[in-house]
Design a protein around this motif. Structure first.
Motif, mmCIF file in Angstrom:
data_model
loop_
_atom_site.group_PDB
_atom_site.id
_atom_site.type_symbol
_atom_site.label_atom_id
_atom_site.label_comp_id
_atom_site.label_asym_id
_atom_site.label_seq_id
_atom_site.Cartn_x
_atom_site.Cartn_y
_atom_site.Cartn_z
ATOM 1 N N LEU A 167 37.036 47.266 39.790
ATOM 2 C CA LEU A 167 37.926 47.864 38.783
ATOM 3 C C LEU A 167 38.915 48.821 39.439
ATOM 4 O O LEU A 167 40.102 48.804 39.126
ATOM 5 C CB LEU A 167 37.099 48.587 37.720
ATOM 6 N N PHE A 168 38.426 49.629 40.365
ATOM 7 C CA PHE A 168 39.291 50.573 41.076
ATOM 8 C C PHE A 168 40.377 49.829 41.864
ATOM 9 O O PHE A 168 41.556 50.187 41.813
ATOM 10 C CB PHE A 168 38.445 51.440 42.012
ATOM 11 N N LEU A 169 39.985 48.781 42.584
ATOM 12 C CA LEU A 169 40.949 48.028 43.394
ATOM 13 C C LEU A 169 42.013 47.351 42.536
ATOM 14 O O LEU A 169 43.203 47.381 42.866
ATOM 15 C CB LEU A 169 40.225 46.978 44.240
ATOM 16 N N LEU A 170 41.598 46.736 41.445
ATOM 17 C CA LEU A 170 42.562 46.080 40.572
ATOM 18 C C LEU A 170 43.519 47.099 39.958
ATOM 19 O O LEU A 170 44.712 46.817 39.811
ATOM 20 C CB LEU A 170 41.844 45.294 39.470
ATOM 21 N N ASN A 171 43.009 48.264 39.644
ATOM 22 C CA ASN A 171 43.842 49.303 39.052
ATOM 23 C C ASN A 171 44.875 49.841 40.042
ATOM 24 O O ASN A 171 46.009 50.112 39.668
ATOM 25 C CB ASN A 171 42.975 50.451 38.539
ATOM 26 N N ARG A 172 44.498 49.952 41.285
ATOM 27 C CA ARG A 172 45.436 50.536 42.250
ATOM 28 C C ARG A 172 46.334 49.491 42.922
ATOM 29 O O ARG A 172 47.234 49.849 43.676
ATOM 30 C CB ARG A 172 44.694 51.364 43.294
ATOM 31 N N SER A 173 46.122 48.233 42.620
ATOM 32 C CA SER A 173 46.971 47.173 43.151
ATOM 33 C C SER A 173 48.410 47.363 42.658
ATOM 34 O O SER A 173 48.635 47.648 41.490
ATOM 35 C CB SER A 173 46.442 45.808 42.698
ATOM 36 N N GLU A 174 49.368 47.212 43.543
ATOM 37 C CA GLU A 174 50.780 47.391 43.181
ATOM 38 C C GLU A 174 51.220 46.440 42.083
ATOM 39 O O GLU A 174 51.974 46.809 41.191
ATOM 40 C CB GLU A 174 51.667 47.208 44.415
ATOM 41 N N THR A 175 50.732 45.215 42.135
ATOM 42 C CA THR A 175 51.131 44.213 41.143
ATOM 43 C C THR A 175 50.170 44.160 39.965
ATOM 44 O O THR A 175 50.483 43.534 38.949
ATOM 45 C CB THR A 175 51.185 42.815 41.786
ATOM 46 N N GLY A 176 48.993 44.766 40.119
ATOM 47 C CA GLY A 176 47.982 44.685 39.069
ATOM 48 C C GLY A 176 47.208 43.385 39.102
ATOM 49 O O GLY A 176 46.368 43.131 38.255
ATOM 50 N N VAL A 177 47.500 42.568 40.099
ATOM 51 C CA VAL A 177 46.869 41.253 40.238
ATOM 52 C C VAL A 177 46.371 41.115 41.667
ATOM 53 O O VAL A 177 47.065 41.484 42.614
ATOM 54 C CB VAL A 177 47.883 40.126 39.927
ATOM 55 N N MET A 178 45.165 40.576 41.811
ATOM 56 C CA MET A 178 44.623 40.334 43.151
ATOM 57 C C MET A 178 43.888 39.001 43.160
ATOM 58 O O MET A 178 43.322 38.590 42.150
ATOM 59 C CB MET A 178 43.659 41.450 43.573
ATOM 60 N N ARG A 179 43.903 38.375 44.313
ATOM 61 C CA ARG A 179 43.127 37.157 44.507
ATOM 62 C C ARG A 179 41.777 37.531 45.107
ATOM 63 O O ARG A 179 41.586 38.630 45.606
ATOM 64 C CB ARG A 179 43.904 36.197 45.407
ATOM 65 N N PHE A 180 40.838 36.601 45.035
ATOM 66 C CA PHE A 180 39.476 36.845 45.473
ATOM 67 C C PHE A 180 39.424 37.412 46.894
ATOM 68 O O PHE A 180 38.775 38.426 47.146
ATOM 69 C CB PHE A 180 38.656 35.547 45.389
ATOM 70 N N ASN A 181 40.104 36.747 47.831
ATOM 71 C CA ASN A 181 40.043 37.180 49.231
ATOM 72 C C ASN A 181 40.715 38.533 49.458
ATOM 73 O O ASN A 181 40.331 39.266 50.365
ATOM 74 C CB ASN A 181 40.619 36.123 50.163
ATOM 75 N N GLU A 182 41.694 38.874 48.645
ATOM 76 C CA GLU A 182 42.304 40.206 48.738
ATOM 77 C C GLU A 182 41.284 41.268 48.373
ATOM 78 O O GLU A 182 41.161 42.291 49.046
ATOM 79 C CB GLU A 182 43.497 40.335 47.789
ATOM 80 N N ILE A 183 40.564 41.029 47.293
ATOM 81 C CA ILE A 183 39.526 41.971 46.867
ATOM 82 C C ILE A 183 38.452 42.056 47.944
ATOM 83 O O ILE A 183 38.007 43.141 48.322
ATOM 84 C CB ILE A 183 38.914 41.533 45.518
ATOM 85 N N ARG A 184 38.059 40.921 48.450
ATOM 86 C CA ARG A 184 36.982 40.859 49.454
ATOM 87 C C ARG A 184 37.340 41.629 50.725
ATOM 88 O O ARG A 184 36.478 42.223 51.369
ATOM 89 C CB ARG A 184 36.684 39.403 49.790
ATOM 90 N N ARG A 185 38.616 41.629 51.104
ATOM 91 C CA ARG A 185 39.035 42.361 52.314
ATOM 92 C C ARG A 185 38.730 43.852 52.200
ATOM 93 O O ARG A 185 38.455 44.504 53.199
ATOM 94 C CB ARG A 185 40.531 42.166 52.569
ATOM 95 N N PHE A 186 38.797 44.382 50.992
ATOM 96 C CA PHE A 186 38.515 45.797 50.783
ATOM 97 C C PHE A 186 37.027 46.067 50.579
ATOM 98 O O PHE A 186 36.599 47.223 50.569
ATOM 99 C CB PHE A 186 39.280 46.328 49.563
ATOM 100 N N MET A 187 36.249 45.003 50.392
ATOM 101 C CA MET A 187 34.824 45.152 50.102
ATOM 102 C C MET A 187 34.005 44.310 51.076
ATOM 103 O O MET A 187 33.189 43.495 50.660
ATOM 104 C CB MET A 187 34.550 44.722 48.656
ATOM 105 N N MET A 188 34.218 44.534 52.353
ATOM 106 C CA MET A 188 33.593 43.688 53.370
ATOM 107 C C MET A 188 32.069 43.771 53.368
ATOM 108 O O MET A 188 31.399 42.863 53.852
ATOM 109 C CB MET A 188 34.161 44.021 54.738
#
Length: 114
Positions: free
Chosen positions: A29-50
């Motif tokens: 939820l935090f990552l999606l909220n702080r995303s510049e576009t408000g949209v993220m793909r699975f691997n983008e999220i995963r990069r921040f949550m290794m």
């Protein structure tokens, strides 16, 4: 005794917070909220949550989608493209989550002890 048990299990705090109160859900939820576009793909999220396994992240996203906090959009492409974003309900949670994060930063040393 049965009345107490039923009231305990129906507790709104228990039932609502259990939907997003785990560490992975809060991070997503935090990552999606702080995303510049408000949209993220699975691997983008995963990069921040290794430290989160692919399986656990997938389960977390599905759970957040079932709870109407995250929207999953699949684009009919080859290979398929899937994007995640906060729903209106998810966005309404962000001021409270931001306040919790700010509180955590302020009181980190007092609360987190080994």
């Amino acid at each position: 005794m049965a009345d107490i048990q039923a009231e305990y299990l129906a507790c709104p705090i228990r039932r609502v917070v259990s939907r997003f109160g785990d560490k992975w859900s809060l991070l997503v939820l935090f990552l999606l909220n702080r995303s510049e576009t408000g949209v993220m793909r699975f691997n983008e999220i995963r990069r921040f949550m290794m430290d989160c396994s692919q399986k656990m992240l997938s389960q977390t996203l599905k759970s957040l989608e079932r709870s109407h906090l995250v929207h999953r959009e699949v684009f009919p492409e080859v290979p398929p493209r899937v994007e995640y974003s906060l729903t209106e309900t998810g966005m309404s949670l962000m001021p409270s989550l931001t306040a919790l994060i700010d509180w955590g930063k302020e009181h980190f040393n007092e609360v987190v002890t080994d």
